[in-house]
Design a protein around this motif. Structure first.
Motif, PDB file in Angstrom:
ATOM      1  N   PRO A 292       0.795  -1.235   0.000  1.00 44.44           N
ATOM      2  CA  PRO A 292       0.000   0.000   0.000  1.00 44.44           C
ATOM      3  C   PRO A 292       0.831   1.290   0.000  1.00 44.44           C
ATOM      4  O   PRO A 292       0.432   2.269  -0.601  1.00 44.44           O
ATOM      5  CB  PRO A 292      -0.842  -0.109   1.277  1.00 44.44           C
ATOM      6  N   LYS A 293       1.978   1.294   0.684  1.00 48.86           N
ATOM      7  CA  LYS A 293       2.766   2.528   0.695  1.00 48.86           C
ATOM      8  C   LYS A 293       3.957   2.470  -0.263  1.00 48.86           C
ATOM      9  O   LYS A 293       4.910   3.241  -0.156  1.00 48.86           O
ATOM     10  CB  LYS A 293       3.239   2.814   2.128  1.00 48.86           C
ATOM     11  N   GLY A 294       3.879   1.562  -1.211  1.00 55.32           N
ATOM     12  CA  GLY A 294       4.991   1.356  -2.143  1.00 55.32           C
ATOM     13  C   GLY A 294       5.359   2.592  -2.945  1.00 55.32           C
ATOM     14  O   GLY A 294       6.541   2.847  -3.225  1.00 55.32           O
ATOM     15  N   THR A 295       4.334   3.375  -3.312  1.00 54.41           N
ATOM     16  CA  THR A 295       4.607   4.563  -4.118  1.00 54.41           C
ATOM     17  C   THR A 295       5.536   5.534  -3.400  1.00 54.41           C
ATOM     18  O   THR A 295       6.362   6.196  -4.028  1.00 54.41           O
ATOM     19  CB  THR A 295       3.279   5.259  -4.477  1.00 54.41           C
ATOM     20  N   GLN A 296       5.404   5.582  -2.060  1.00 53.75           N
ATOM     21  CA  GLN A 296       6.281   6.491  -1.296  1.00 53.75           C
ATOM     22  C   GLN A 296       7.746   6.041  -1.421  1.00 53.75           C
ATOM     23  O   GLN A 296       8.655   6.864  -1.496  1.00 53.75           O
ATOM     24  CB  GLN A 296       5.821   6.524   0.168  1.00 53.75           C
ATOM     25  N   VAL A 297       7.965   4.733  -1.462  1.00 57.64           N
ATOM     26  CA  VAL A 297       9.336   4.215  -1.606  1.00 57.64           C
ATOM     27  C   VAL A 297       9.882   4.644  -2.976  1.00 57.64           C
ATOM     28  O   VAL A 297      11.015   5.111  -3.105  1.00 57.64           O
ATOM     29  CB  VAL A 297       9.347   2.668  -1.471  1.00 57.64           C
ATOM     30  N   ILE A 298       9.037   4.510  -3.993  1.00 59.14           N
ATOM     31  CA  ILE A 298       9.468   4.883  -5.344  1.00 59.14           C
ATOM     32  C   ILE A 298       9.699   6.399  -5.436  1.00 59.14           C
ATOM     33  O   ILE A 298      10.666   6.849  -6.039  1.00 59.14           O
ATOM     34  CB  ILE A 298       8.431   4.381  -6.386  1.00 59.14           C
ATOM     35  N   ARG A 299       8.814   7.160  -4.776  1.00 59.63           N
ATOM     36  CA  ARG A 299       9.002   8.623  -4.784  1.00 59.63           C
ATOM     37  C   ARG A 299      10.314   8.996  -4.079  1.00 59.63           C
ATOM     38  O   ARG A 299      11.098   9.810  -4.569  1.00 59.63           O
ATOM     39  CB  ARG A 299       7.832   9.322  -4.092  1.00 59.63           C
ATOM     40  N   ASN A 300      10.562   8.366  -2.915  1.00 61.03           N
ATOM     41  CA  ASN A 300      11.804   8.667  -2.193  1.00 61.03           C
ATOM     42  C   ASN A 300      13.015   8.406  -3.079  1.00 61.03           C
ATOM     43  O   ASN A 300      13.949   9.197  -3.131  1.00 61.03           O
ATOM     44  CB  ASN A 300      11.914   7.828  -0.921  1.00 61.03           C
ATOM     45  N   PHE A 301      12.961   7.289  -3.809  1.00 61.74           N
ATOM     46  CA  PHE A 301      14.100   6.973  -4.668  1.00 61.74           C
ATOM     47  C   PHE A 301      14.226   8.007  -5.795  1.00 61.74           C
ATOM     48  O   PHE A 301      15.275   8.621  -5.983  1.00 61.74           O
ATOM     49  CB  PHE A 301      13.965   5.562  -5.258  1.00 61.74           C
ATOM     50  N   ALA A 302      13.128   8.215  -6.530  1.00 61.56           N
ATOM     51  CA  ALA A 302      13.220   9.043  -7.735  1.00 61.56           C
ATOM     52  C   ALA A 302      13.412  10.522  -7.397  1.00 61.56           C
ATOM     53  O   ALA A 302      14.252  11.198  -7.995  1.00 61.56           O
ATOM     54  CB  ALA A 302      11.957   8.855  -8.572  1.00 61.56           C
ATOM     55  N   VAL A 303      12.625  11.010  -6.439  1.00 61.26           N
ATOM     56  CA  VAL A 303      12.614  12.453  -6.198  1.00 61.26           C
ATOM     57  C   VAL A 303      13.698  12.871  -5.197  1.00 61.26           C
ATOM     58  O   VAL A 303      14.486  13.781  -5.474  1.00 61.26           O
ATOM     59  CB  VAL A 303      11.213  12.924  -5.728  1.00 61.26           C
ATOM     60  N   SER A 304      13.773  12.202  -4.013  1.00 57.53           N
ATOM     61  CA  SER A 304      14.765  12.665  -3.028  1.00 57.53           C
ATOM     62  C   SER A 304      16.158  12.156  -3.363  1.00 57.53           C
ATOM     63  O   SER A 304      17.131  12.879  -3.228  1.00 57.53           O
ATOM     64  CB  SER A 304      14.428  12.234  -1.601  1.00 57.53           C
ATOM     65  N   ILE A 305      16.254  10.895  -3.785  1.00 55.41           N
ATOM     66  CA  ILE A 305      17.596  10.334  -3.966  1.00 55.41           C
ATOM     67  C   ILE A 305      18.147  10.675  -5.360  1.00 55.41           C
ATOM     68  O   ILE A 305      19.251  11.175  -5.487  1.00 55.41           O
ATOM     69  CB  ILE A 305      17.582   8.809  -3.687  1.00 55.41           C
ATOM     70  N   CYS A 306      17.361  10.438  -6.420  1.00 55.27           N
ATOM     71  CA  CYS A 306      17.860  10.740  -7.778  1.00 55.27           C
ATOM     72  C   CYS A 306      17.690  12.216  -8.132  1.00 55.27           C
ATOM     73  O   CYS A 306      18.250  12.676  -9.126  1.00 55.27           O
ATOM     74  CB  CYS A 306      17.118   9.913  -8.822  1.00 55.27           C
ATOM     75  N   LYS A 307      16.882  12.922  -7.376  1.00 58.64           N
ATOM     76  CA  LYS A 307      16.597  14.341  -7.641  1.00 58.64           C
ATOM     77  C   LYS A 307      15.988  14.575  -9.025  1.00 58.64           C
ATOM     78  O   LYS A 307      16.274  15.575  -9.697  1.00 58.64           O
ATOM     79  CB  LYS A 307      17.847  15.204  -7.485  1.00 58.64           C
ATOM     80  N   ALA A 308      15.153  13.650  -9.433  1.00 58.37           N
ATOM     81  CA  ALA A 308      14.448  13.839 -10.707  1.00 58.37           C
ATOM     82  C   ALA A 308      13.350  14.879 -10.494  1.00 58.37           C
ATOM     83  O   ALA A 308      12.632  14.829  -9.499  1.00 58.37           O
ATOM     84  CB  ALA A 308      13.839  12.518 -11.165  1.00 58.37           C
ATOM     85  N   ARG A 309      13.242  15.815 -11.428  1.00 57.29           N
ATOM     86  CA  ARG A 309      12.174  16.821 -11.322  1.00 57.29           C
ATOM     87  C   ARG A 309      10.838  16.194 -11.677  1.00 57.29           C
ATOM     88  O   ARG A 309      10.753  15.363 -12.576  1.00 57.29           O
ATOM     89  CB  ARG A 309      12.454  17.992 -12.265  1.00 57.29           C
ATOM     90  N   GLN A 310       9.795  16.629 -10.969  1.00 54.41           N
ATOM     91  CA  GLN A 310       8.453  16.088 -11.232  1.00 54.41           C
ATOM     92  C   GLN A 310       7.742  16.988 -12.238  1.00 54.41           C
ATOM     93  O   GLN A 310       6.717  17.581 -11.935  1.00 54.41           O
ATOM     94  CB  GLN A 310       7.662  15.993  -9.938  1.00 54.41           C
TER      95      GLN A 310
END
Ligand code: GLN
Length: 543
Positions: free
Chosen positions: A190-208
């Motif tokens: 259920p909270k998987g999207t937050q894990v993916i967001r943490n990776f992509a946005v906070s860790i990879c710094k990909a712009r949304q």
């Protein structure tokens, strides 16, 4: 001329490398839902051949065991890209394999829900991995694996555990390599999207910044560059959302140098050709030619009962007619002083078609190339233009809304290429076509007016619905007269991906109203039945 830039050069992109998991495309979808652009490539991709640099890489799950002699492995160059990497399931095992061959077969498969404990556990004052920021100490996750890590690779730490997986999540924090044994991309986490967001946005710094508004502008520009100031494009439209959106985008980019053709094959829904003409020409301003070939199709279909034969006749005749029309249009176009030749053929390929053709099918499988409509562009010596090839269906709908296409069309149920011919079991006759068209129109009208308990229209709540005609006649009574009439079957299903589907349940009042109206208003119908098989075992369409 410069090659016009595709989205991976314009938007920060997370590259998903596919090891053959059935869930890989969901990783890409979750990222897109977070407004982060993502593309999938097979795990065999050589990174030296990549013409763009991803902001981060995700290694997907897969059915293989990393220690097997024929197991697929990522190009080791991925570790020289100097970007964060997240391994999911097989991807985690691949990381562990690369950094020390620490993977073995487990004693038993772990399949289903598991409770993940994120380190540090409650009360401890150490730091939580950035991958799990904003998440509770315990959360439900979905597992599906048989192999396991035998120990941590050097310089990695454990960042989460579960009862069965002591290395449920690991990290090499300075290199920003992360691995999770569970599947964050599935809704069972259920909270998987937050894990993916943490990776992509906070860790990879990909712009949304992946929005359909941004895509639209960039795509219009790309089409203009590709086609050039004089080039012309031809394409078929059907009235469905994909071809309408593609046509409108082409129109925005090159105006009347885009020529849309609609072939009325005589087995369309009631008034469909008229409606498509109205929508495309009047509402959307697209340059459209409608070819009424219904009689040609219906006479070819006479006496044909086999569904495959029906499909072939319709497909081949469509190509013939389209080709004839294209020649006429090309001739006229030659005489237009401001424009050049027709060079391109528009195709409404979507990203799932691309994914299907490039996904990793196994170490020895040859990769299937994407096929196009009956080889038409090649035959006519046209190049393909595919403005939707990076988009998922929900993105096509969003851009349709963005382009001002009516909601009713944007949310239209899918309709098969061979049309009503495969919703009429057995021989197709003009009388049967009329009956199905009328019955279907009543069913659709009621579905659009009907509401679910929470107020959405039934039409929107259902994924696909239609009326069909069974081959045998049955007896009925109309005005005291015996009627030996046709049997109409109604079908409605709900599905998320059209791979599996469940029959939809109507309340009694709705069901009897539709049945009564069809019985009363459509001449020649003796019975109305509801077809309630799920898929599998049935398919959604009848033939
Ligand atoms: N085949 C591997 C295993 O069984 C990985 C499974 C997966 O990626 N879902 O552990």
């Amino acid at each position: 001329m410069d090659d016009p830039a595709p989205p991976h050069q314009l938007f920060d992109t997370i590259l998903v490398l596919d090891f053959g998991s059935q869930y890989t495309h969901l990783i890409t979808r979750r990222l897109r839902e977070l407004n982060v652009y993502s593309e999938m490539l097979p795990c065999t991709q050589k990174l030296a051949d990549l013409t763009w640099k991803p902001k981060g890489v995700i290694l997907s799950g897969g059915p293989y065991s990393v220690y097997a002699s024929d197991a697929p492995h990522v190009d080791p160059e991925v570790f020289n890209l100097d970007v964060p990497i997240l391994g999911i399931c097989y991807g985690l095992q691949e990381l562990a394999w690369h950094f020390g061959k620490n993977v073995l077969a487990g004693e038993k498969r772990e399949y289903g829900r598991a409770a993940l404990n994120i380190h540090p556990r409650n009360g401890q004052e150490a730091h939580v991995s950035r991958l799990f920021e904003g998440l509770p100490d315990d959360m439900d996750v979905w597992m599906s694996h048989g192999d396991k890590l035998s120990r941590l690779p050097d310089d990695f730490i454990t960042i989460a555990t579960s009862a069965n997986s002591p290395y449920a999540a690991i990290a090499h924090e300075s290199k920003e390599y992360y691995g999770v044994q569970f599947h964050p991309e599935v809704t069972h986490t259920p909270k998987g999207t937050q894990v993916i967001r943490n990776f992509a946005v906070s860790i990879c710094k990909a712009r949304q910044n992946w929005t359909m508004e941004a895509f639209r502008d960039k795509e219009v520009e790309r089409i203009r560059k590709l086609v050039g100031p004089k080039g012309q494009v031809i394409g078929a439209v059907s009235g469905g959302v994909d071809s309408t959106v593609a046509a409108k985008l082409m129109h925005e980019a090159i105006g009347d140098r885009f020529h849309a053709v609609m072939v009325d094959n005589g087995v369309l829904r009631k008034d469909e050709a008229k409606q498509v003409k109205q929508t495309l020409t009047k509402n959307l301003g697209v340059n459209l030619t409608v070819v009424d070939a219904s009689e040609r199709f219906l006479s070819l279909l006479k006496g044909v009962e086999d569904p495959e034969k029906k499909r072939k006749i319709i497909g081949n005749t469509f190509i013939e007619i389209f080709e004839e029309e294209a020649k006429k249009i090309a001739k006229e176009a030659e005489n237009t002083p401001r424009a050049g030749n027709i060079e391109y053929f528009l195709q409404g390929t979507l990203y799932p078609d691309v994914i299907e053709s490039i996904s990793f099918k196994g170490p020895s499988a040859t990769i299937k190339t994407h096929h196009n409509v009956g080889g038409l562009p090649e035959k006519m010596n046209l190049k393909l233009i595919e403005p939707l090839r990076e988009l998922f269906k929900d993105e096509v709908r969003a851009i349709g809304t963005e382009l001002g296409i009516a909601e009713e069309l944007v949310w239209r149920h899918p309709f098969p290429g061979p049309g009503l011919a495969i919703r009429i079991i057995g021989e197709v006759t003009p009388e049967k076509v009329r009956i199905v068209q009328e019955a279907d129109a009543i069913f659709m009208e009621e579905l659009k007016a009907g509401k679910t308990k929470d107020g959405t229209s039934l039409y929107r709540d259902i994924s696909q619905a239609f009326a069909a005609l069974f081959v045998d006649k049955a007896v009925g009574v109309v005005g005291d007269q015996r009627l030996h009439g046709y049997v109409i079957a109604l079908r409605a299903v709900k599905t998320t991906d059209f791979m599996t589907a469940k029959a939809y349940w109507f309340d009694e009042e709705f069901a009897s109203r539709v049945s009564d109206r069809i019985g009363n208003e459509v001449q020649g119908v003796a019975r109305v039945v509801y077809e309630w098989t799920s898929k599998p075992p049935a398919t959604i369409e009848l033939e």
